[in-house]
Design a protein around this motif. Structure first.
Motif, PDB file in Angstrom:
ATOM      1  N   LEU A 130      -8.442  10.160   7.542  1.00  0.00           N
ATOM      2  CA  LEU A 130      -7.791  10.192   6.237  1.00  0.00           C
ATOM      3  C   LEU A 130      -6.836  11.378   6.180  1.00  0.00           C
ATOM      4  O   LEU A 130      -7.198  12.501   6.526  1.00  0.00           O
ATOM      5  N   ALA A 131      -5.597  11.114   5.748  1.00  0.00           N
ATOM      6  CA  ALA A 131      -4.642  12.185   5.440  1.00  0.00           C
ATOM      7  C   ALA A 131      -4.388  12.138   3.940  1.00  0.00           C
ATOM      8  O   ALA A 131      -4.137  11.063   3.389  1.00  0.00           O
ATOM      9  N   SER A 166       4.372   6.511  14.135  1.00  0.00           N
ATOM     10  CA  SER A 166       4.876   5.324  13.445  1.00  0.00           C
ATOM     11  C   SER A 166       4.229   5.254  12.069  1.00  0.00           C
ATOM     12  O   SER A 166       3.141   5.812  11.847  1.00  0.00           O
ATOM     13  N   LEU A 167       4.905   4.570  11.136  1.00  0.00           N
ATOM     14  CA  LEU A 167       4.458   4.617   9.750  1.00  0.00           C
ATOM     15  C   LEU A 167       4.779   3.319   9.028  1.00  0.00           C
ATOM     16  O   LEU A 167       5.901   2.811   9.107  1.00  0.00           O
ATOM     17  N   SER A 168       3.768   2.777   8.339  1.00  0.00           N
ATOM     18  CA  SER A 168       3.998   1.706   7.377  1.00  0.00           C
ATOM     19  C   SER A 168       3.636   2.259   6.007  1.00  0.00           C
ATOM     20  O   SER A 168       2.733   3.092   5.874  1.00  0.00           O
ATOM     21  N   ILE A 169       4.361   1.828   4.973  1.00  0.00           N
ATOM     22  CA  ILE A 169       4.165   2.369   3.624  1.00  0.00           C
ATOM     23  C   ILE A 169       3.940   1.228   2.643  1.00  0.00           C
ATOM     24  O   ILE A 169       4.715   0.260   2.609  1.00  0.00           O
ATOM     25  N   ARG A 200      -6.775  -2.664  13.005  1.00  0.00           N
ATOM     26  CA  ARG A 200      -7.198  -2.035  14.259  1.00  0.00           C
ATOM     27  C   ARG A 200      -6.170  -1.057  14.809  1.00  0.00           C
ATOM     28  O   ARG A 200      -6.508  -0.091  15.483  1.00  0.00           O
ATOM     29  N   THR A 201      -4.910  -1.336  14.546  1.00  0.00           N
ATOM     30  CA  THR A 201      -3.847  -0.522  15.147  1.00  0.00           C
ATOM     31  C   THR A 201      -3.609   0.792  14.397  1.00  0.00           C
ATOM     32  O   THR A 201      -2.849   1.640  14.863  1.00  0.00           O
ATOM     33  N   VAL A 202      -4.250   0.968  13.253  1.00  0.00           N
ATOM     34  CA  VAL A 202      -4.026   2.161  12.432  1.00  0.00           C
ATOM     35  C   VAL A 202      -4.928   3.302  12.884  1.00  0.00           C
ATOM     36  O   VAL A 202      -6.135   3.122  13.078  1.00  0.00           O
ATOM     37  N   LYS A 213      -0.472   6.197  14.631  1.00  0.00           N
ATOM     38  CA  LYS A 213       0.019   5.153  13.741  1.00  0.00           C
ATOM     39  C   LYS A 213      -0.553   5.375  12.335  1.00  0.00           C
ATOM     40  O   LYS A 213      -1.762   5.338  12.148  1.00  0.00           O
ATOM     41  N   PHE A 214       0.347   5.644  11.406  1.00  0.00           N
ATOM     42  CA  PHE A 214      -0.026   5.916  10.023  1.00  0.00           C
ATOM     43  C   PHE A 214       0.162   4.664   9.167  1.00  0.00           C
ATOM     44  O   PHE A 214       1.158   3.945   9.324  1.00  0.00           O
TER      45      PHE A 214
END
Length: 306
Positions: A86-87, A36-39, A58-60, A2-3
């Motif tokens: 970290l990316a 999955s990704l949130s931005i 917590r889910t990240v 999860k990103f």
């Protein structure tokens, strides 16, 4: 995985990137690989708040940070000592920490590498407890950054030109500071024009970044060059990664160093990961082995493991 992506729309090349279109490509690339990704696209003034939110969820699993050196450093500071990784999207001018991690230097290529990337642990460093990922420096570098901040530029090329102009001005009027540097049990007092303390030793033959970001040591670079010809050679050697070819540079390594300023500290500033900061009379700099989890291309992780 999860990103949670935090993109600084005022940082680096993202200032001139169509972030709506790029966000769509981010989703397509990462979701196609099962992630999955949130931005969160934010202004520079809101980056730290957004990073705090991403780092605390917590889910990240991975915080994906895009922006200049300040954005990446701020993200790393919030993830230091945590399980989250970290990316780094290489959106800065030089992307030196990202280069040391083997991350491709185009935004889209970096995304592709994250799709099947792996997490490894690398080092961080602290200066009086404040984390940094690349370098803490005083003297010439700090003066160059201070001069460049007074110039106007709207692109990466413009920033490079401003940096060159600031470098030439600094060469013609270099700073000189009286300092004491403690390295292990030894202590040296000198009048210097620059000191850089780096998160691991810089490699040779390329831009100034660490070949081994998990080497467990600080690189300590001291220059006493004063004359214009000496300073030109010094900067030229830096650009080519020829540190050890310069007779005016001393290179040390340690897990801890103490820097004491005897010149008027109010007159001088320091640079930490590209950002000007207050220079204290005494600064203790320490390496923090394995303090940061980072997402890197699978080939890089395999090479490190081997």
């Amino acid at each position: 995985m999860k990103f949670a992506a935090v993109l600084n729309r005022d940082g680096g090349t993202l200032r001139t990137t169509d972030l709506d279109t790029f966000s769509d490509r981010m989703r397509q690339t990462l979701e196609a690989a099962g992630h999955s990704l949130s931005i969160d696209v934010v202004a520079g003034k809101d980056v730290e708040e957004s990073l705090d939110s991403a780092a605390s969820r917590r889910t990240v699993d991975v915080v994906l940070a895009g922006g200049g050196d300040g954005t990446i450093s701020a993200a790393a500071a919030r993830l230091m000592g945590k399980k989250k990784a970290l990316a780094i999207l290489p959106a800065g001018t030089m992307n030196l920490f990202a280069r040391g991690l083997g991350i491709p230097q185009s935004l889209d290529a970096a995304l592709v590498s994250f799709a099947d990337g792996e997490i490894i642990a690398v080092d961080m460093a602290t200066a009086n407890g404040q984390p940094f990922v690349h370098q803490f420096s005083i003297g010439m570098h700090a003066k160059m950054v201070q001069l460049r901040q007074g110039m106007e530029f709207g692109s990466r090329l413009g920033k490079i030109r401003a940096s060159a102009q600031a470098a030439w001005t600094t060469i013609n009027n270099p700073p000189a500071m009286n300092v004491t540097l403690g390295i292990g049990e030894a202590e040296m007092t000198a009048r210097i024009t620059g000191i850089g303390v780096t998160n691991n030793l810089f490699g040779e033959g390329h831009l100034p970044y660490a070949d081994n970001p998990a080497g467990g040591v600080l690189g300590i670079y001291v220059t006493v060059a004063q004359q214009r010809a000496e300073l030109v050679k010094f900067l030229f050697n830096i650009a080519r990664g020829k540190w050890r070819d310069n007779e005016h540079v001393e290179i040390h390594q340690s897990d801890r160093t103490v820097l004491k300023i005897h010149s008027g500290s109010r007159k001088f500033r320091a640079v930490m990961d590209g950002e000007l900061v207050r220079l204290e009379r005494e600064t203790t700099i320490e390496i923090r082995p394995g303090a940061l989890n980072v997402l890197v291309p699978a080939s890089i992780a395999a090479a490190k493991a081997a």
